[in-house]
Design an enzyme around this catalytic site. Structure first.
Site, PDB file in Angstrom:
ATOM      1  N   SER A  28      35.802  47.042  42.801  1.00 30.62           N
ATOM      2  CA  SER A  28      35.484  48.446  42.596  1.00 30.62           C
ATOM      3  C   SER A  28      36.665  49.120  41.911  1.00 30.62           C
ATOM      4  O   SER A  28      37.823  48.910  42.311  1.00 30.62           O
ATOM      5  CB  SER A  28      35.193  49.136  43.936  1.00 30.62           C
ATOM      6  N   GLU A  29      36.392  49.898  40.878  1.00 33.52           N
ATOM      7  CA  GLU A  29      37.470  50.440  40.057  1.00 33.52           C
ATOM      8  C   GLU A  29      38.389  51.396  40.808  1.00 33.52           C
ATOM      9  O   GLU A  29      39.500  51.676  40.359  1.00 33.52           O
ATOM     10  CB  GLU A  29      36.892  51.162  38.838  1.00 33.52           C
ATOM     11  N   ASN A  30      37.941  51.905  41.966  1.00 33.80           N
ATOM     12  CA  ASN A  30      38.801  52.806  42.725  1.00 33.80           C
ATOM     13  C   ASN A  30      39.812  52.058  43.588  1.00 33.80           C
ATOM     14  O   ASN A  30      40.559  52.684  44.344  1.00 33.80           O
ATOM     15  CB  ASN A  30      37.967  53.759  43.594  1.00 33.80           C
TER      16      ASN A  30
END
Length: 234
Positions: free
Chosen positions: A47-49
């Site tokens: 997940s990019e976060n």
């Protein structure tokens, strides 16, 4: 003909993920996918976060309000998973370390152009997020979306009408009606929901469609959960 739900679209996409694949989950329908990978298969979700080893949705009573996915939905961490700095999450993307990225989209063209960051509607703020990085950094882009817009118009087009995220990157499209491959020779229909034929699907799709010789019925299990408002994007 009964279209798939968003959870069923996510389930179908999950079945194609290979053992040991590193897979990014974008905002919208893709965030549901981690809950539907076959139990005997290990897929590492990114997940990019800043999460590597994203797990399925938490069971009631086991939610952690500090653990969210890219769409700000509550999620879980698998054994061996970890949190990383946001910059490191993007280094994984830009460094070519992701096998697949599952993304939502507003439109996809016949040549695989992707439009998923703005509708140009002043009441619906744009959100580029990491989509542009993912479109060029992941080895394969697959899109999960509803086949038509809320007004009933096609979302698979000869040419995208919305600003592009990236040209020519989408390889496969999962919709609530069909599974379609983007090929050099055009769009190839691999699966369709029961009760739907190519002629009817063509009326909902702008570019010409071809039926794969081994086209199958798109049958998904009954999945009852309704998506949260954040999951309903794209």
């Amino acid at each position: 003909m009964i279209p798939l739900t968003r959870h069923q679209i996510a389930w179908r996409a999950a079945q194609d993920l290979q053992e040991g694949a590193y897979v990014n989950l974008g905002i919208g329908i893709p965030t549901l996918t981690a809950s539907y990978v076959p139990s005997d298969r290990e897929v590492i979700f990114h997940s990019e976060n800043g999460v590597l080893g994203l797990g399925p949705k938490p069971r009631p009573g086991e939610e952690d309000e500090y653990l969210i996915d890219a769409g700000k939905n509550l999620t879980t961490l698998v054994t061996g998973g970890c949190y990383v700095h946001h910059a490191d999450a993007f280094l994984m993307i830009r460094g070519g370390h992701l096998d697949v990225s599952l993304l939502g989209a507003f439109e996809v063209s016949v040549s695989g152009d992707l439009a998923n960051w703005t509708t140009e509607d002043p009441s619906f703020p744009p959100g580029v997020g990491g989509a542009m990085d993912l479109a060029v950094g992941a080895r394969e882009i697959r899109v999960l979306m509803e086949h038509t817009s809320k007004k009933g118009g096609p979302r698979i087009l000869n040419r995208c009408s919305l600003p592009l995220t990236a040209p020519g990157v989408v390889k496969r499209i999962y919709t609530n009606l069909a599974v379609i491959d983007v090929t050099a020779a055009g769009l190839m229909v691999r699966e369709m929901v029961p009760g739907l034929d190519l002629a009817r699907l063509q009326t909902l799709t702008e570019p010409p469609l071809r039926l794969a010789p081994d086209c199958l019925e798109l049958i998904a299990p009954a999945l009852s959960p309704a998506p949260s408002p954040a999951e309903a994007v794209a």
